[in-house]
Design a protein around this motif. Sequence first.
Motif, PDB file in Angstrom:
ATOM      1  N   SER A 132      -4.987 -20.908 -50.396  1.00 23.04           N
ATOM      2  CA  SER A 132      -6.184 -21.357 -49.829  1.00 23.04           C
ATOM      3  C   SER A 132      -7.064 -19.972 -49.332  1.00 23.04           C
ATOM      4  O   SER A 132      -8.231 -20.201 -49.568  1.00 23.04           O
ATOM      5  N   ALA A 133      -6.538 -19.026 -49.074  1.00 20.10           N
ATOM      6  CA  ALA A 133      -7.090 -17.843 -48.710  1.00 20.10           C
ATOM      7  C   ALA A 133      -7.782 -17.039 -50.067  1.00 20.10           C
ATOM      8  O   ALA A 133      -8.821 -16.679 -49.847  1.00 20.10           O
ATOM      9  N   LEU A 134      -7.232 -17.075 -50.897  1.00 21.03           N
ATOM     10  CA  LEU A 134      -7.859 -16.368 -52.085  1.00 21.03           C
ATOM     11  C   LEU A 134      -8.905 -17.423 -52.825  1.00 21.03           C
ATOM     12  O   LEU A 134      -9.899 -17.140 -53.092  1.00 21.03           O
ATOM     13  N   ALA A 135      -8.686 -18.865 -52.717  1.00 23.27           N
ATOM     14  CA  ALA A 135      -9.627 -19.698 -53.126  1.00 23.27           C
ATOM     15  C   ALA A 135     -10.743 -19.812 -52.332  1.00 23.27           C
ATOM     16  O   ALA A 135     -12.002 -19.576 -52.870  1.00 23.27           O
ATOM     17  N   SER A 136     -10.728 -19.840 -50.954  1.00 25.03           N
ATOM     18  CA  SER A 136     -11.812 -19.748 -50.145  1.00 25.03           C
ATOM     19  C   SER A 136     -12.693 -18.433 -50.059  1.00 25.03           C
ATOM     20  O   SER A 136     -13.863 -18.412 -49.860  1.00 25.03           O
ATOM     21  N   GLU A 137     -11.885 -17.380 -50.009  1.00 21.59           N
ATOM     22  CA  GLU A 137     -12.513 -16.284 -50.028  1.00 21.59           C
ATOM     23  C   GLU A 137     -13.402 -15.969 -51.360  1.00 21.59           C
ATOM     24  O   GLU A 137     -14.683 -15.431 -51.275  1.00 21.59           O
ATOM     25  N   GLY A 138     -12.876 -16.376 -52.424  1.00 23.92           N
ATOM     26  CA  GLY A 138     -13.504 -16.308 -53.752  1.00 23.92           C
ATOM     27  C   GLY A 138     -14.818 -17.219 -53.895  1.00 23.92           C
ATOM     28  O   GLY A 138     -15.811 -16.952 -54.180  1.00 23.92           O
ATOM     29  N   LEU A 139     -14.600 -18.502 -53.320  1.00 26.44           N
ATOM     30  CA  LEU A 139     -16.029 -19.352 -53.350  1.00 26.44           C
ATOM     31  C   LEU A 139     -16.855 -18.928 -52.332  1.00 26.44           C
ATOM     32  O   LEU A 139     -17.970 -18.826 -52.901  1.00 26.44           O
ATOM     33  N   LEU A 140     -16.563 -18.326 -50.909  1.00 27.81           N
ATOM     34  CA  LEU A 140     -17.626 -18.036 -50.257  1.00 27.81           C
ATOM     35  C   LEU A 140     -18.060 -16.592 -50.672  1.00 27.81           C
ATOM     36  O   LEU A 140     -19.447 -16.619 -50.558  1.00 27.81           O
ATOM     37  N   LEU A 141     -17.500 -15.793 -51.429  1.00 29.51           N
ATOM     38  CA  LEU A 141     -18.227 -14.580 -52.232  1.00 29.51           C
ATOM     39  C   LEU A 141     -19.053 -14.885 -53.074  1.00 29.51           C
ATOM     40  O   LEU A 141     -20.305 -14.487 -53.052  1.00 29.51           O
ATOM     41  N   LYS A 142     -18.605 -15.968 -53.862  1.00 33.78           N
ATOM     42  CA  LYS A 142     -19.533 -16.396 -54.996  1.00 33.78           C
ATOM     43  C   LYS A 142     -20.734 -17.098 -54.443  1.00 33.78           C
ATOM     44  O   LYS A 142     -21.832 -16.918 -54.882  1.00 33.78           O
ATOM     45  N   LEU A 143     -20.694 -17.872 -53.231  1.00 31.24           N
ATOM     46  CA  LEU A 143     -21.741 -18.582 -52.848  1.00 31.24           C
ATOM     47  C   LEU A 143     -22.909 -17.497 -52.108  1.00 31.24           C
ATOM     48  O   LEU A 143     -23.928 -17.528 -52.102  1.00 31.24           O
ATOM     49  N   GLN A 144     -22.362 -16.360 -51.595  1.00 34.74           N
ATOM     50  CA  GLN A 144     -23.249 -15.391 -51.083  1.00 34.74           C
ATOM     51  C   GLN A 144     -23.658 -14.258 -52.189  1.00 34.74           C
ATOM     52  O   GLN A 144     -24.244 -13.208 -51.761  1.00 34.74           O
ATOM     53  N   GLN A 145     -23.125 -14.734 -53.524  1.00 33.94           N
ATOM     54  CA  GLN A 145     -23.531 -13.764 -54.632  1.00 33.94           C
ATOM     55  C   GLN A 145     -23.266 -12.400 -54.373  1.00 33.94           C
ATOM     56  O   GLN A 145     -23.844 -11.479 -54.689  1.00 33.94           O
ATOM     57  N   ARG A 146     -21.952 -12.291 -54.011  1.00 31.32           N
ATOM     58  CA  ARG A 146     -21.160 -10.903 -53.837  1.00 31.32           C
ATOM     59  C   ARG A 146     -20.135 -10.730 -54.690  1.00 31.32           C
ATOM     60  O   ARG A 146     -19.508 -11.916 -55.106  1.00 31.32           O
ATOM     61  N   PRO A 147     -19.870  -9.466 -55.178  1.00 29.35           N
ATOM     62  CA  PRO A 147     -18.665  -9.353 -56.069  1.00 29.35           C
ATOM     63  C   PRO A 147     -17.545  -9.997 -55.575  1.00 29.35           C
ATOM     64  O   PRO A 147     -16.965  -9.668 -54.489  1.00 29.35           O
ATOM     65  N   VAL A 148     -16.631 -11.032 -56.219  1.00 24.95           N
ATOM     66  CA  VAL A 148     -15.367 -11.373 -56.089  1.00 24.95           C
ATOM     67  C   VAL A 148     -14.357 -10.637 -56.132  1.00 24.95           C
ATOM     68  O   VAL A 148     -13.273 -10.583 -55.160  1.00 24.95           O
ATOM     69  N   LEU A 149     -13.972 -10.091 -57.558  1.00 23.62           N
ATOM     70  CA  LEU A 149     -12.866  -9.367 -57.564  1.00 23.62           C
ATOM     71  C   LEU A 149     -12.341  -8.421 -56.790  1.00 23.62           C
ATOM     72  O   LEU A 149     -11.253  -8.024 -56.292  1.00 23.62           O
ATOM     73  N   PRO A 150     -13.249  -7.489 -56.107  1.00 23.85           N
ATOM     74  CA  PRO A 150     -12.957  -6.123 -55.335  1.00 23.85           C
ATOM     75  C   PRO A 150     -12.604  -6.644 -53.929  1.00 23.85           C
ATOM     76  O   PRO A 150     -11.609  -6.306 -53.625  1.00 23.85           O
TER      77      PRO A 150
END
Length: 328
Positions: free
Chosen positions: A46-64
């Motif tokens: 849940s932590a990795l999925a929610s953080e990745g989704l929220l970063l994507k929605l903010q158009q910020r780099p996900v992997l770093p």
Amino acid sequence: MPAVDNSERLRSTMLLVLLACLPGVLTLLWQHGWGMLFNLLLCAGSALASEGLLLKLQQRPVLPSLNDGSALVSATLLAAALPAYAPWWVPVIATVSAIGLGKQLYGGVGKNPFNPAMLGYAVVLLAFPLHMTQWPGAQLLDLGSSLQHVFAFSTGEQPDAWAQATLLDGLRNNRSLTLDELFSTHPGFGHFGGAGSETVNLAFLLGGLLLLQRKVFSWHAPVGLLASLFVISLLFWNGSGSDSNGSPLLHLFSGSTMLAAFFIATEPVSGPRSPPARLLFGIGMGLLIYLIRTWGNYPDGTAFAVLLMNLCVPALERWAERRQAVSS
């Protein structure tokens, strides 16, 4: 280059924190088996999925951001704090709240005013109090029964042979038995603290001392918390009668005391930066944990204690600045 250096430093620190959590996590796995493993997997996923989704929605780099390890640290702390065998949506909601409300809402790692893991814990504690008080006893469940408990949509109380009241629940609700009688008859009481939680607290103490030795944090917050909890429990310790609040040793090795002292109070972003303010921060947490445990509505007050002290951080920092200005 400085950004890369900071990212590498953060990643290495988070990996060291995860390593220090290992003794406590392994002890919980040994005690609770599949339930603790499900907690870890659900919280981490849940932590990795929610953080990745929220970063994507903010158009910020996900992997770093996913690679820095901070989301996994919050997930691990939540998994250790939540009851094993809680319904699957409890750790999921707690983790999504921790990442979304406690971290990304304020701009990500390094900007959160509240401890993310404890904010997520507080959300599910307030929303689902029944599920948050169903702690497993000594009986280990097989894989099939574990899947039934975690993934079935059951809202009823767990069987008495499986669920039990913790030491802090038993102490808080006791009206007639002495402490000696509780230790000899109550399933939540162990040798000198909570049954099982004695070993867990010792394991998190070991991991915390590793972080202290590696200078990941200073001694001020954990020593302040443990010292204040020891002193106030000693002052209000009224023997072993039926109205006893418990000995200092009982409070130090029950509930989430060592997890709070070495892994929650030391969170660098939501806590103070100056050493004197850190010491007061820890002292305040220890006092609040005891007050909530003894006279509040919740058996263990770690989450509320740290969130209340997070609100006090600006005042603590101003006090430390004035103190330094006067002394100089």
